[in-house]
Motif scaffolding. Structure first.
Motif, mmCIF file in Angstrom:
data_model
loop_
_atom_site.group_PDB
_atom_site.id
_atom_site.type_symbol
_atom_site.label_atom_id
_atom_site.label_comp_id
_atom_site.label_asym_id
_atom_site.label_seq_id
_atom_site.Cartn_x
_atom_site.Cartn_y
_atom_site.Cartn_z
ATOM 1 N N VAL A 1 0.832 -1.202 0.000
ATOM 2 C CA VAL A 1 0.000 0.000 0.000
ATOM 3 C C VAL A 1 0.867 1.253 0.000
ATOM 4 C CG1 VAL A 1 -1.697 1.325 1.308
ATOM 5 C CG2 VAL A 1 -1.912 -1.144 1.162
ATOM 6 N N VAL A 2 1.876 1.281 0.837
ATOM 7 C CA VAL A 2 2.754 2.447 0.912
ATOM 8 C C VAL A 2 3.522 2.609 -0.397
ATOM 9 C CG1 VAL A 2 4.753 3.444 2.101
ATOM 10 C CG2 VAL A 2 2.910 2.386 3.422
ATOM 11 N N ALA A 3 4.042 1.509 -0.958
ATOM 12 C CA ALA A 3 4.777 1.590 -2.228
ATOM 13 C C ALA A 3 3.860 2.072 -3.358
ATOM 14 C CB ALA A 3 5.378 0.231 -2.570
ATOM 15 N N PHE A 4 2.631 1.568 -3.381
ATOM 16 C CA PHE A 4 1.682 2.025 -4.398
ATOM 17 C C PHE A 4 1.412 3.522 -4.241
ATOM 18 C CE2 PHE A 4 -2.483 2.943 -6.099
ATOM 19 C CZ PHE A 4 -2.495 2.249 -7.305
ATOM 20 N N SER A 5 1.230 3.977 -3.002
ATOM 21 C CA SER A 5 0.957 5.397 -2.745
ATOM 22 C C SER A 5 2.137 6.273 -3.155
ATOM 23 C CB SER A 5 0.618 5.615 -1.274
ATOM 24 O OG SER A 5 -0.552 4.907 -0.932
ATOM 25 N N VAL A 6 3.357 5.823 -2.880
ATOM 26 C CA VAL A 6 4.545 6.577 -3.285
ATOM 27 C C VAL A 6 4.602 6.657 -4.814
ATOM 28 C CG1 VAL A 6 7.081 6.524 -3.367
ATOM 29 C CG2 VAL A 6 5.895 6.125 -1.210
ATOM 30 N N GLY A 7 4.385 5.527 -5.485
ATOM 31 C CA GLY A 7 4.392 5.517 -6.941
ATOM 32 C C GLY A 7 3.306 6.393 -7.530
ATOM 33 N N PHE A 8 2.122 6.329 -6.942
ATOM 34 C CA PHE A 8 1.007 7.161 -7.409
ATOM 35 C C PHE A 8 1.350 8.643 -7.242
ATOM 36 C CE2 PHE A 8 -3.029 9.379 -6.803
ATOM 37 C CZ PHE A 8 -3.725 8.966 -7.936
ATOM 38 N N THR A 9 1.904 8.990 -6.091
ATOM 39 C CA THR A 9 2.287 10.381 -5.828
ATOM 40 C C THR A 9 3.342 10.848 -6.821
ATOM 41 O OG1 THR A 9 1.795 10.093 -3.478
ATOM 42 C CG2 THR A 9 3.202 11.956 -4.072
ATOM 43 N N LEU A 10 4.321 10.018 -7.072
ATOM 44 C CA LEU A 10 5.376 10.364 -8.024
ATOM 45 C C LEU A 10 4.803 10.578 -9.428
ATOM 46 C CD1 LEU A 10 8.392 10.702 -8.714
ATOM 47 C CD2 LEU A 10 8.460 8.224 -9.074
ATOM 48 N N MET A 11 3.921 9.692 -9.862
ATOM 49 C CA MET A 11 3.344 9.822 -11.191
ATOM 50 C C MET A 11 2.455 11.058 -11.286
ATOM 51 S SD MET A 11 4.815 7.630 -12.941
ATOM 52 C CE MET A 11 3.913 7.870 -14.454
ATOM 53 N N MET A 12 1.700 11.369 -10.244
ATOM 54 C CA MET A 12 0.870 12.573 -10.261
ATOM 55 C C MET A 12 1.730 13.838 -10.302
ATOM 56 S SD MET A 12 -2.213 11.690 -10.534
ATOM 57 C CE MET A 12 -2.975 13.264 -10.285
ATOM 58 N N ALA A 13 2.840 13.819 -9.544
ATOM 59 C CA ALA A 13 3.744 14.972 -9.557
ATOM 60 C C ALA A 13 4.378 15.138 -10.939
ATOM 61 C CB ALA A 13 4.825 14.805 -8.495
ATOM 62 N N LEU A 14 4.811 14.042 -11.537
ATOM 63 C CA LEU A 14 5.400 14.118 -12.875
ATOM 64 C C LEU A 14 4.370 14.579 -13.897
ATOM 65 C CD1 LEU A 14 7.626 10.922 -12.939
ATOM 66 C CD2 LEU A 14 8.391 13.318 -12.876
ATOM 67 N N ASP A 15 3.144 14.094 -13.775
ATOM 68 C CA ASP A 15 2.080 14.501 -14.696
ATOM 69 C C ASP A 15 1.824 16.005 -14.577
ATOM 70 O OD1 ASP A 15 -0.042 14.045 -16.611
ATOM 71 O OD2 ASP A 15 -1.438 14.288 -14.932
ATOM 72 N N THR A 16 1.834 16.516 -13.360
ATOM 73 C CA THR A 16 1.603 17.944 -13.141
ATOM 74 C C THR A 16 2.784 18.780 -13.639
ATOM 75 O OG1 THR A 16 0.246 17.437 -11.213
ATOM 76 C CG2 THR A 16 1.081 19.677 -11.398
ATOM 77 N N ILE A 17 3.979 18.337 -13.344
ATOM 78 C CA ILE A 17 5.170 19.080 -13.725
ATOM 79 C C ILE A 17 5.367 19.081 -15.247
ATOM 80 C CG2 ILE A 17 7.706 19.074 -13.621
ATOM 81 C CD1 ILE A 17 7.390 18.022 -10.718
ATOM 82 N N LEU A 18 5.172 17.924 -15.847
ATOM 83 C CA LEU A 18 5.425 17.794 -17.293
ATOM 84 C C LEU A 18 4.222 18.145 -18.152
ATOM 85 C CD1 LEU A 18 7.510 14.501 -17.192
ATOM 86 C CD2 LEU A 18 8.352 16.872 -17.290
ATOM 87 N N GLY A 19 3.088 18.335 -17.518
ATOM 88 C CA GLY A 19 1.887 18.763 -18.223
ATOM 89 C C GLY A 19 1.279 17.640 -18.953
#
Length: 183
Positions: A165-183
């Protein structure tokens, strides 16, 4: 993250069975398997009630860009999926010797935290609207925890089930941050 961590904490505090497994009896085995099952579904219903309450409160106060249709669609969707959740409680209870009426009532009562949480949120609507985005994010994090912990069996297999659960949440957070940063 707050919603995910909140349910992670509740997962450790409240003794319950995971919905997707017949886990062995552990240190919390003082409670019957039936009661643990009821607590598991009840614990899982907390973020659902929060989500419905926050959306309805946002619509009622008019302070958020929410339509009545969206609020009702979410409420109806969660209400419909509560039927199988009630059956998840009622059928095993009846099979383990509870009377049919008592099993039905306990299955129904397992979802009581949803309308209570929704009603409390609506009552506090004047306070809720300014923090609506944060409450929706909290509810989303809690629902993310429920989905990963209870509906993806491989993620919660083994002794250290929370690592998935924690690993999934970290991965999800990373992907959301990259999606926001990279547009």
């Amino acid at each position: 993250w707050a919603g995910t961590l909140f349910l992670l904490l509740l997962d450790h505090i409240i003794p319950h069975l995971h919905l997707n497994s017949d886990e062995p009896e552990g240190p919390k085995s003082a409670l019957s398997k039936n009661l643990k099952l009821v607590l598991a579904v009840t614990l899982h219903n907390i973020p659902e009630g929060m989500a419905v309450g926050v959306v309805l409160a946002g619509w009622l106060t008019g302070g958020a860009d929410l339509s009545l249709g969206a609020a009702l669609a979410l409420s109806l969707g969660i209400a419909i999926q509560n039927f199988p959740e009630g059956a998840i409680i009622s059928l095993p209870l009846a099979a383990n010797g509870e009377g049919r009426a008592r099993a039905f009532v306990l299955g129904t009562l397992s979802g009581i935290v949803e309308p209570i949480g929704g009603a409390l949120t609506i009552v506090a609507a004047s306070v809720v609207v300014p923090v609506l985005p944060y409450l929706l994010a909290f509810a989303a994090g809690a629902m993310l925890y429920v989905v990963v912990e209870e509906l993806i069996p491989e993620m919660s297999a083994g002794h250290h089930s929370n690592i998935g659960v924690v690993a999934f949440s970290v991965g999800f957070t990373l992907m959301m941050a990259l999606d926001t940063i990279l547009g």
